[in-house]
Design a protein around this motif. Structure first.
Motif: not given
Length: 183
Positions: A84-89, A102-108
């Motif tokens: 829940s609440g995760t945003m994958l970049g 948890k969310s992660s930045p683009p291209y990780a």
């Protein structure tokens, strides 16, 4: 399509993937692939005095529901769980059997339980080339944005991608060009 699951063009969800949704939503953006047996959960239960866990879970009392967003052009490996609440970049890669909470930045490039950044999908120059092939100019990340990402998240980490295509791979990929290049 099941309620609260939104798939953009050219997404792929492999068999045996599970979506556990009570009130949240799942957004999977274009060109993204989820491998076999992935689980996405949009909710979490809050312990409540005087109620046992079975009642809380079954009746969704004090549930905390948050959306899950999986960005464009991501690869999510087999047996990954996304909470829940995760945003994958955009452009990220998640290794098999990882847990994203948890969310992660683009291209990780992310692996582990919980998942941590262990690399970057491409070098900065490769990302610029990749973006120019996939996105119209107004949707591309700028060099300045990428430099900030590299300084903050990817300093000293290796990139895993390549820009090499054999002549056979190039010919094969052109058969599917409408799925990749500026639609």
């Amino acid at each position: 399509m099941p309620q609260n699951i939104y798939l953009e063009d050219y997404t792929l969800v492999q068999p045996h993937s599970n979506f556990v949704i009570a009130g949240g939503r799942v957004f999977i953006k274009k060109w993204t692939s989820l491998s076999f047996n992935c689980t996405i959960v949009t909710g979490n239960h809050k312990p409540t005095v005087g109620l046992n866990q079975r009642i809380i879970e079954r009746l969704h009392i004090n549930d905390i529901e948050k959306d899950v967003v999986i960005g464009e052009d991501c690869w999510v490996g087999a047996n990954v769980t996304i909470l829940s609440g995760t945003m994958l970049g955009r452009g990220s890669v998640v290794g098999a059997c990882s847990l994203l909470n948890k969310s992660s930045p683009p291209y990780a490039v992310l692996v582990g339980t919980p998942a941590k950044i262990v690399g970057v999908k491409f070098s900065l120059e490769q990302i610029l080339k990749h973006e120019s092939n996939l996105y119209p100019e107004h949707e591309r990340m700028s060099r300045d944005e990428l430099e900030v990402l590299f300084e903050k998240y990817y300093k000293g980490l290796k990139s895993m991608g390549t820009d090499y295509l054999s002549p056979e791979e190039k010919m094969k990929s052109m058969q599917y060009a409408n799925m990749q290049y500026k639609i």
